[in-house]
Design an enzyme around this catalytic site. Structure first.
Site, PDB file in Angstrom:
ATOM      1  N   GLU A  59       0.832  -1.208   0.000  1.00  0.00           N
ATOM      2  CA  GLU A  59       0.000   0.000   0.000  1.00  0.00           C
ATOM      3  C   GLU A  59       0.865   1.256   0.000  1.00  0.00           C
ATOM      4  O   GLU A  59       0.952   1.963   0.990  1.00  0.00           O
ATOM      5  CB  GLU A  59      -1.009  -0.019   1.156  1.00  0.00           C
ATOM      6  CG  GLU A  59      -0.512  -0.616   2.435  1.00  0.00           C
ATOM      7  CD  GLU A  59      -1.578  -0.834   3.487  1.00  0.00           C
ATOM      8  OE1 GLU A  59      -2.647  -1.372   3.166  1.00  0.00           O
ATOM      9  OE2 GLU A  59      -1.322  -0.467   4.651  1.00  0.00           O
ATOM     10  N   PRO A  60       1.495   1.537  -1.142  1.00  0.00           N
ATOM     11  CA  PRO A  60       2.323   2.736  -1.222  1.00  0.00           C
ATOM     12  C   PRO A  60       1.511   4.019  -1.298  1.00  0.00           C
ATOM     13  O   PRO A  60       0.437   4.038  -1.921  1.00  0.00           O
ATOM     14  CB  PRO A  60       3.100   2.537  -2.534  1.00  0.00           C
ATOM     15  CG  PRO A  60       2.367   1.512  -3.313  1.00  0.00           C
ATOM     16  CD  PRO A  60       1.451   0.772  -2.396  1.00  0.00           C
ATOM     17  N   GLY A  61       2.014   5.047  -0.663  1.00  0.00           N
ATOM     18  CA  GLY A  61       1.453   6.391  -0.828  1.00  0.00           C
ATOM     19  C   GLY A  61       2.500   7.228  -1.546  1.00  0.00           C
ATOM     20  O   GLY A  61       2.396   7.534  -2.733  1.00  0.00           O
ATOM     21  N   TYR A  95       9.378  17.777   9.356  1.00  0.00           N
ATOM     22  CA  TYR A  95      10.445  16.761   9.383  1.00  0.00           C
ATOM     23  C   TYR A  95      11.818  17.286   8.977  1.00  0.00           C
ATOM     24  O   TYR A  95      12.775  16.520   8.958  1.00  0.00           O
ATOM     25  CB  TYR A  95      10.161  15.651   8.355  1.00  0.00           C
ATOM     26  CG  TYR A  95       8.804  15.036   8.330  1.00  0.00           C
ATOM     27  CD1 TYR A  95       8.232  14.518   9.490  1.00  0.00           C
ATOM     28  CD2 TYR A  95       8.104  14.900   7.131  1.00  0.00           C
ATOM     29  CE1 TYR A  95       6.991  13.904   9.438  1.00  0.00           C
ATOM     30  CE2 TYR A  95       6.870  14.286   7.072  1.00  0.00           C
ATOM     31  CZ  TYR A  95       6.315  13.796   8.239  1.00  0.00           C
ATOM     32  OH  TYR A  95       5.098  13.185   8.185  1.00  0.00           O
ATOM     33  N   CYS A 115       2.885  33.668   9.449  1.00  0.00           N
ATOM     34  CA  CYS A 115       3.478  34.369  10.576  1.00  0.00           C
ATOM     35  C   CYS A 115       3.961  33.326  11.566  1.00  0.00           C
ATOM     36  O   CYS A 115       3.336  33.097  12.616  1.00  0.00           O
ATOM     37  CB  CYS A 115       2.430  35.246  11.235  1.00  0.00           C
ATOM     38  SG  CYS A 115       2.676  36.934  10.835  1.00  0.00           S
ATOM     39  N   TYR A 132       1.514  13.847   0.923  1.00  0.00           N
ATOM     40  CA  TYR A 132       1.440  14.476   2.243  1.00  0.00           C
ATOM     41  C   TYR A 132       1.655  15.989   2.152  1.00  0.00           C
ATOM     42  O   TYR A 132       2.357  16.582   2.962  1.00  0.00           O
ATOM     43  CB  TYR A 132       2.456  13.828   3.213  1.00  0.00           C
ATOM     44  CG  TYR A 132       2.281  12.329   3.279  1.00  0.00           C
ATOM     45  CD1 TYR A 132       1.229  11.774   4.002  1.00  0.00           C
ATOM     46  CD2 TYR A 132       3.122  11.471   2.580  1.00  0.00           C
ATOM     47  CE1 TYR A 132       1.032  10.394   4.027  1.00  0.00           C
ATOM     48  CE2 TYR A 132       2.932  10.099   2.592  1.00  0.00           C
ATOM     49  CZ  TYR A 132       1.880   9.568   3.316  1.00  0.00           C
ATOM     50  OH  TYR A 132       1.686   8.214   3.332  1.00  0.00           O
TER      51      TYR A 132
HETATM   52  C1  LIG Z   1      -0.841   1.553   7.172  1.00  0.00           C
HETATM   53  C2  LIG Z   1      -0.128   2.387   6.184  1.00  0.00           C
HETATM   54  N1  LIG Z   1       0.006   1.941   4.925  1.00  0.00           N
HETATM   55  C3  LIG Z   1       0.630   2.672   3.977  1.00  0.00           C
HETATM   56  C4  LIG Z   1       1.166   3.906   4.272  1.00  0.00           C
HETATM   57  C5  LIG Z   1       1.845   4.681   3.173  1.00  0.00           C
HETATM   58  O1  LIG Z   1       3.155   4.977   3.465  1.00  0.00           O
HETATM   59  P1  LIG Z   1       4.059   5.684   2.360  1.00  0.00           P
HETATM   60  O2  LIG Z   1       3.386   6.914   1.956  1.00  0.00           O
HETATM   61  O3  LIG Z   1       5.352   5.935   3.072  1.00  0.00           O
HETATM   62  O4  LIG Z   1       4.209   4.705   1.246  1.00  0.00           O
HETATM   63  C6  LIG Z   1       1.065   4.407   5.576  1.00  0.00           C
HETATM   64  C7  LIG Z   1       1.638   5.722   5.926  1.00  0.00           C
HETATM   65  O5  LIG Z   1       1.605   6.219   6.993  1.00  0.00           O
HETATM   66  C8  LIG Z   1       0.400   3.624   6.560  1.00  0.00           C
HETATM   67  O6  LIG Z   1       0.250   4.059   7.811  1.00  0.00           O
END
Ligand SMILES: Cc1ncc(COP(=O)(O)O)c(C=O)c1O
Length: 418
Positions: free
Chosen positions: A262-264, A307, A334, A372
């Site tokens: 599950e990449p974001g 970060y 500000c 993000y």
């Molecule tokens: C459960 C879970 N899956 C997937 C992700 C996606 O992570 P990333 O954006 O680093 O791939 C996150 C990010 O916090 C997460 O908490």
């Protein structure tokens, strides 16, 4: 340093004329390319790629990924509803949430796949859905992350059920007649291949204890380089050894586990930029700093302040100024922490950045802003409205995918009875 290469001066000018600045701009061709790479992730017996929608939750992006065959990883019941409103079928959404959703039974009935992230969540799920299928998110005791704030495995993390509590999971599942069908882990955003392999071994060990488990979900966390010196995760390098482990598991147990990631970040980070303008230039004298002040800031992109994240920053001019200067790039809030060029990993440190000499009114593109950023910023601080989002389509046309927020929208929930 200039990684937001899809934004030319001409495109920036068109966008600014139509939608003004600041504005998020997504590159559709790059989104499609990343999705295809993720779908090629090594696997032994089948793969589901879920887009971690927390990274960027706009309907247009959810629908684009859906059309390419990606499923959804949601982090709250609200995200589930948002995905369903975007037209994603419930059966293609899985939910792993820090907060226990109030409508858990309803979501499960609709077909959303739930991963219990604590023993309490598992118990509540069982009460609401006795006899149902469920996943469990395990904290494997190891984490990986660029910073402490992006590491979500190990003893300092509250995410998932601690690895030693397998007997309690079994007892809770047995009490409610639950079938544990998915083993889930997500250890953070760093994706060290060795840590990943180790976590995969541990997760397979856990899967062996749950005979009903048919799916192994290894979460996200695949890093992409936004600036020079950062390293992108090689999906084949981390995925192939794990696919082999899944094959060995099948040879040993006769169980062919379906694989999920599950990449974001990986899917969206380098597929967008924040288009801003230089509003002002000032300095703090000899021995001080030269500051570029933008019309954007932590209200659009919070990661540097949070970060010490590094984003490529590029001045776009019709005729590029041949000179270079060192600047601290600061946001419009500000807030002394609204800095876009902090020291790497140290949000309190300042790191002057050498870039093309800037002039007031120039465009400034902050790259690596797909993940993000629109979904995780200091929205409405100083009452700045949320910026619009625009998709640069593969054919070069522009499509507005979110309008600029209005002041009336910021105020709409305030009670005006005085
Ligand atoms: C459960 C879970 N899956 C997937 C992700 C996606 O992570 P990333 O954006 O680093 O791939 C996150 C990010 O916090 C997460 O908490």
């Amino acid at each position: 340093m200039e990684k937001s290469g899809f934004l030319t001066f001409e495109t920036a000018q068109k966008i600014a004329e139509k939608y003004s600045t600041p504005c998020y701009v997504y590159d559709e061709a790059a989104l499609v390319a990343q999705a295809k790479k993720a779908l090629a992730f090594p696997n032994a017996f089948g793969l589901t790629v879920r887009f971690a929608m927390k990274a960027s939750s706009n309907r247009a992006i959810l629908r684009l990924f859906d059309s390419l065959g990606l499923h959804i990883d949601a982090s709250s019941a609200h995200e589930v509803e948002r995905a369903m409103l975007a037209g994603i079928p419930a059966g293609r959404i899985s939910l792993s949430s820090q907060q226990l959703p109030e409508n858990l039974a309803e979501l499960a009935r609709a077909g959303v796949k739930y991963n219990a992230c604590s023993l309490l969540q598992l118990d509540e799920f069982g009460r609401a859905n006795p006899g149902a299928e469920v996943g469990v998110r395990i904290n494997p005791g190891l984490g990986s992350g660029g910073t402490n704030r992006t590491n979500v495995g190990g003893p300092a993390s509250s995410f998932g059920i601690w690895k030693d509590y397998i007997p309690q999971i079994m007892e809770t599942a047995a009490r409610h007649g639950l079938k544990i069908v998915r083993i889930h882990t997500h250890i953070g955003s760093g994706s060290d291949p060795l840590v990943w392999r180790k976590v995969a071994e541990m997760s397979l060990g856990t899967a062996e204890l749950f005979p009903d488990a048919v799916t192994l979900n290894m979460g996200g966390g695949y890093k992409v380089a936004r600036v020079d010196g950062e390293k992108s995760t090689d999906l084949a390098e981390i995925g192939e050894p794990v696919a082999k482990l899944v094959e060995k598991f099948a040879a040993r147990t006769g169980r062919k586990l379906h694989f999920e990631i599950e990449p974001g970040t990986f899917l969206v980070a380098n597929c967008a930029a924040v288009l801003a303008r230089v509003q002002d230039i000032c300095d703090t004298g000899e021995g001080g700093y030269k500051f570029l002040k933008l019309d954007a800031g932590m209200t659009d992109i919070l990661r540097p302040s949070l970060y010490g994240a590094q984003h490529p920053i590029c001045i776009l001019q019709k005729t590029p100024d041949p000179a270079e200067e060192e600047y601290i790039v600061s946001g419009h809030c500000c807030e002394s922490g609204d800095i876009l060029t902090p020291a790497a990993g140290d949000p309190e440190g300042l790191s002057p950045r050498k870039m093309r000499r800037a002039h007031i009114g120039d465009f400034c593109a902050i790259g690596g802003a797909g993940a993000y950023c629109a979904s995780m910023c200091a929205q409405n601080y100083n009452s700045y409205p949320a910026s619009p989002e625009v998709m640069l389509k593969a054919d070069g046309s522009l499509r507005l995918i979110r309008r600029r927020q209005t002041l009336a929208q910021i105020l709409e929930n305030e009670i005006q009875d005085d």
